[in-house]
Motif scaffolding. Sequence first.
Motif, PDB file in Angstrom:
ATOM      1  N   ALA A 184       0.788  -1.236   0.000  1.00  0.00           N
ATOM      2  CA  ALA A 184       0.000   0.000   0.000  1.00  0.00           C
ATOM      3  C   ALA A 184       0.819   1.285   0.000  1.00  0.00           C
ATOM      4  O   ALA A 184       0.493   2.214  -0.752  1.00  0.00           O
TER       5      ALA A 184
ATOM      6  N   SER B 271       3.491   2.010  -1.414  1.00  0.00           N
ATOM      7  CA  SER B 271       4.168   2.221  -2.694  1.00  0.00           C
ATOM      8  C   SER B 271       3.214   2.429  -3.865  1.00  0.00           C
ATOM      9  O   SER B 271       3.663   2.691  -4.977  1.00  0.00           O
ATOM     10  N   TYR B 272       1.911   2.291  -3.637  1.00  0.00           N
ATOM     11  CA  TYR B 272       0.922   2.371  -4.717  1.00  0.00           C
ATOM     12  C   TYR B 272      -0.258   3.232  -4.293  1.00  0.00           C
ATOM     13  O   TYR B 272      -0.652   3.206  -3.131  1.00  0.00           O
ATOM     14  N   ASP B 273      -0.824   3.965  -5.257  1.00  0.00           N
ATOM     15  CA  ASP B 273      -2.071   4.679  -4.972  1.00  0.00           C
ATOM     16  C   ASP B 273      -3.162   3.680  -4.655  1.00  0.00           C
ATOM     17  O   ASP B 273      -3.946   3.867  -3.743  1.00  0.00           O
ATOM     18  N   ASP B 274      -3.224   2.620  -5.461  1.00  0.00           N
ATOM     19  CA  ASP B 274      -4.201   1.549  -5.249  1.00  0.00           C
ATOM     20  C   ASP B 274      -3.631   0.269  -5.853  1.00  0.00           C
ATOM     21  O   ASP B 274      -3.541   0.139  -7.070  1.00  0.00           O
TER      22      ASP B 274
END
Length: 160
Positions: free
Chosen positions: A29, A31-34
Amino acid sequence: MTPLAIERISGDELRSNPWLRTELALLAAPSYDDATAILAREVADCTHLYIGRDGQGLLAGFFMTSRDYLTADHGLPIVHVGWSACRDDLKNSGATMALFERCIVDILAWEQQLGRRALLWSTTASPTIYLGVSRFLAEVEPRCDGGYSRDGARYAPWLR
């Protein structure tokens, strides 16, 4: 860094374990927007998941792969070098590399069992990942100049 306890988990076990999938999503989570879409896609195709846990048993990182055969080339063994993520506090610590190394050892054993080399393939949007892979594995394609070998050009459309 304290060595990680590395475990290989089958794709079937991953797909049947909602807690493990949640644990992977929580780790990725930051490292990523979604990460929902990439997690769903990678879990669906995964045949081997490598997870590393720290000394307290907390998930430190993961690496997903899938093994298959390219029927267009007489059953050439292929390995998709899939999604990986590492806990923020362990980035650049070698944790992800330890997972990759364990996977490579397993692939070498698989190749030995099959009596032939496997083709490793992957996709990435990150030049850092591409350059890192290029340093540790031979014959990475496309090459840094964007070109392919004759075999690489032949396999690329099938892998795409």
